[in-house]
Write a protein that holds these residues in place. Structure first.
Motif, PDB file in Angstrom:
ATOM      1  N   GLY A   1      19.890 -59.706  21.886  1.00 36.53           N
ATOM      2  CA  GLY A   1      19.125 -59.635  20.659  1.00 36.53           C
ATOM      3  C   GLY A   1      19.842 -60.233  19.463  1.00 36.53           C
ATOM      4  O   GLY A   1      19.244 -60.461  18.425  1.00 36.53           O
ATOM      5  N   MET A   2      21.125 -60.500  19.616  1.00 39.45           N
ATOM      6  CA  MET A   2      21.934 -61.059  18.525  1.00 39.45           C
ATOM      7  C   MET A   2      22.475 -62.439  18.893  1.00 39.45           C
ATOM      8  O   MET A   2      23.546 -62.837  18.462  1.00 39.45           O
ATOM      9  CB  MET A   2      23.102 -60.116  18.192  1.00 39.45           C
ATOM     10  CG  MET A   2      22.687 -58.831  17.521  1.00 39.45           C
ATOM     11  SD  MET A   2      21.895 -59.076  15.916  1.00 39.45           S
ATOM     12  CE  MET A   2      23.190 -59.900  15.016  1.00 39.45           C
ATOM     13  N   GLU A   3      21.727 -63.167  19.706  1.00 36.08           N
ATOM     14  CA  GLU A   3      22.167 -64.481  20.143  1.00 36.08           C
ATOM     15  C   GLU A   3      22.146 -65.473  18.982  1.00 36.08           C
ATOM     16  O   GLU A   3      21.199 -65.514  18.205  1.00 36.08           O
ATOM     17  CB  GLU A   3      21.283 -65.001  21.284  1.00 36.08           C
ATOM     18  CG  GLU A   3      21.396 -64.207  22.578  1.00 36.08           C
ATOM     19  CD  GLU A   3      20.497 -62.976  22.647  1.00 36.08           C
ATOM     20  OE1 GLU A   3      19.770 -62.671  21.672  1.00 36.08           O
ATOM     21  OE2 GLU A   3      20.518 -62.296  23.695  1.00 36.08           O
ATOM     22  N   VAL A   4      23.226 -66.250  18.876  1.00 33.84           N
ATOM     23  CA  VAL A   4      23.342 -67.311  17.877  1.00 33.84           C
ATOM     24  C   VAL A   4      23.950 -68.508  18.592  1.00 33.84           C
ATOM     25  O   VAL A   4      25.166 -68.646  18.668  1.00 33.84           O
ATOM     26  CB  VAL A   4      24.227 -66.884  16.680  1.00 33.84           C
ATOM     27  CG1 VAL A   4      24.356 -68.026  15.678  1.00 33.84           C
ATOM     28  CG2 VAL A   4      23.669 -65.640  16.008  1.00 33.84           C
ATOM     29  N   GLY A   5      23.092 -69.333  19.191  1.00 37.86           N
ATOM     30  CA  GLY A   5      23.578 -70.468  19.966  1.00 37.86           C
ATOM     31  C   GLY A   5      24.445 -69.989  21.117  1.00 37.86           C
ATOM     32  O   GLY A   5      24.137 -68.995  21.779  1.00 37.86           O
ATOM     33  N   ALA A   6      25.566 -70.670  21.327  1.00 42.26           N
ATOM     34  CA  ALA A   6      26.473 -70.325  22.427  1.00 42.26           C
ATOM     35  C   ALA A   6      27.566 -69.341  21.994  1.00 42.26           C
ATOM     36  O   ALA A   6      28.346 -68.889  22.816  1.00 42.26           O
ATOM     37  CB  ALA A   6      27.120 -71.588  22.982  1.00 42.26           C
TER      38      ALA A   6
ATOM     39  N   ARG B   1      33.297 -53.811  28.545  1.00 44.78           N
ATOM     40  CA  ARG B   1      33.945 -54.723  27.600  1.00 44.78           C
ATOM     41  C   ARG B   1      33.412 -56.131  27.811  1.00 44.78           C
ATOM     42  O   ARG B   1      33.309 -56.589  28.947  1.00 44.78           O
ATOM     43  CB  ARG B   1      35.453 -54.654  27.835  1.00 44.78           C
ATOM     44  CG  ARG B   1      36.248 -55.502  26.874  1.00 44.78           C
ATOM     45  CD  ARG B   1      37.695 -55.055  26.839  1.00 44.78           C
ATOM     46  NE  ARG B   1      37.744 -53.935  25.878  1.00 44.78           N
ATOM     47  CZ  ARG B   1      38.665 -53.007  25.878  1.00 44.78           C
ATOM     48  NH1 ARG B   1      39.613 -52.997  26.778  1.00 44.78           N
ATOM     49  NH2 ARG B   1      38.671 -52.056  24.966  1.00 44.78           N
ATOM     50  N   TYR B   2      33.068 -56.786  26.712  1.00 45.87           N
ATOM     51  CA  TYR B   2      32.561 -58.152  26.762  1.00 45.87           C
ATOM     52  C   TYR B   2      33.487 -59.045  25.943  1.00 45.87           C
ATOM     53  O   TYR B   2      33.768 -58.753  24.778  1.00 45.87           O
ATOM     54  CB  TYR B   2      31.116 -58.205  26.220  1.00 45.87           C
ATOM     55  CG  TYR B   2      30.171 -57.495  27.153  1.00 45.87           C
ATOM     56  CD1 TYR B   2      29.544 -58.184  28.175  1.00 45.87           C
ATOM     57  CD2 TYR B   2      29.954 -56.124  27.054  1.00 45.87           C
ATOM     58  CE1 TYR B   2      28.705 -57.532  29.060  1.00 45.87           C
ATOM     59  CE2 TYR B   2      29.120 -55.464  27.948  1.00 45.87           C
ATOM     60  CZ  TYR B   2      28.496 -56.169  28.943  1.00 45.87           C
ATOM     61  OH  TYR B   2      27.672 -55.519  29.827  1.00 45.87           O
ATOM     62  N   ALA B   3      33.950 -60.118  26.571  1.00 46.80           N
ATOM     63  CA  ALA B   3      34.891 -61.027  25.938  1.00 46.80           C
ATOM     64  C   ALA B   3      34.151 -62.065  25.087  1.00 46.80           C
ATOM     65  O   ALA B   3      32.981 -62.368  25.325  1.00 46.80           O
ATOM     66  CB  ALA B   3      35.723 -61.737  27.004  1.00 46.80           C
ATOM     67  N   ALA B   4      34.875 -62.603  24.132  1.00 47.16           N
ATOM     68  CA  ALA B   4      34.330 -63.682  23.308  1.00 47.16           C
ATOM     69  C   ALA B   4      34.276 -64.960  24.143  1.00 47.16           C
ATOM     70  O   ALA B   4      34.993 -65.120  25.119  1.00 47.16           O
ATOM     71  CB  ALA B   4      35.221 -63.907  22.095  1.00 47.16           C
ATOM     72  N   SER B   5      33.385 -65.869  23.744  1.00 50.85           N
ATOM     73  CA  SER B   5      33.361 -67.185  24.416  1.00 50.85           C
ATOM     74  C   SER B   5      33.078 -68.261  23.401  1.00 50.85           C
ATOM     75  O   SER B   5      32.658 -68.037  22.319  1.00 50.85           O
ATOM     76  CB  SER B   5      32.307 -67.201  25.510  1.00 50.85           C
ATOM     77  OG  SER B   5      31.028 -67.045  24.989  1.00 50.85           O
TER      78      SER B   5
END
Length: 152
Positions: A122-127, A148-152
């Motif tokens: 719901g907070m998608e901003v491109g890639a 836990r979700y890592a940055a990409s």
């Protein structure tokens, strides 16, 4: 091994193989409390529906009151609050983690993604994806990392 033991072993193995199919069952309905003007909350609702959840949306100007009513401390707040099977789901929690919570059934108030991390459902901003944790909130209001979700 005699016939009786072999039959018991075979029935036990069959029960173990079939048990997950019964445990999966239909997903319980989710009620989402959100501000009428919030678009990202609607995107999160769409994410839940795409994952197979039936979702009821209740509009409110005060999601903090909903959190308090369900025992979730404000410090874990985000832009929307959901309730499913007696658990609070706060913020942009991935549907897979909601399903994991429902499968595990821990003693907890629920799970939360405080704030509004970019890249969460719901907070998608491109890639772009910022790192964030899904927190399990125990009955005393204390957090532990659930996912836990890592940055990409």
């Amino acid at each position: 091994m005699n016939r009786r033991n072999a039959l018991s072993l075979a029935l036990g193995a069959t029960a173990l193989a079939v048990a997950p199919a019964f445990a999966a069952g239909p997903l319980p309905p989710v009620e989402v409390f959100k501000n009428p003007s919030c678009g990202c909350c609607g995107a999160w609702v769409d994410h839940l529906k795409a994952a197979g959840f039936e979702v009821k949306v209740s509009l409110t100007e005060d999601t903090a009151a909903v959190r308090r009513r369900h025992g979730l401390p404000d410090k874990f707040g985000s832009c929307h609050t959901a309730v499913v099977a007696g658990y609070v789901v706060e913020g942009h929690v991935p549907a897979a983690d909601v399903k994991k919570l429902l499968a595990m059934r821990p003693k907890a108030i629920g799970i939360a993604v405080p704030g509004m991390p970019v890249g969460s459902p719901g907070m998608e901003v491109g890639a772009r994806k910022d790192a964030y944790d899904v927190l399990l909130i125990d009955p005393r209001g204390q957090p532990a990392v659930f996912a836990r979700y890592a940055a990409s």
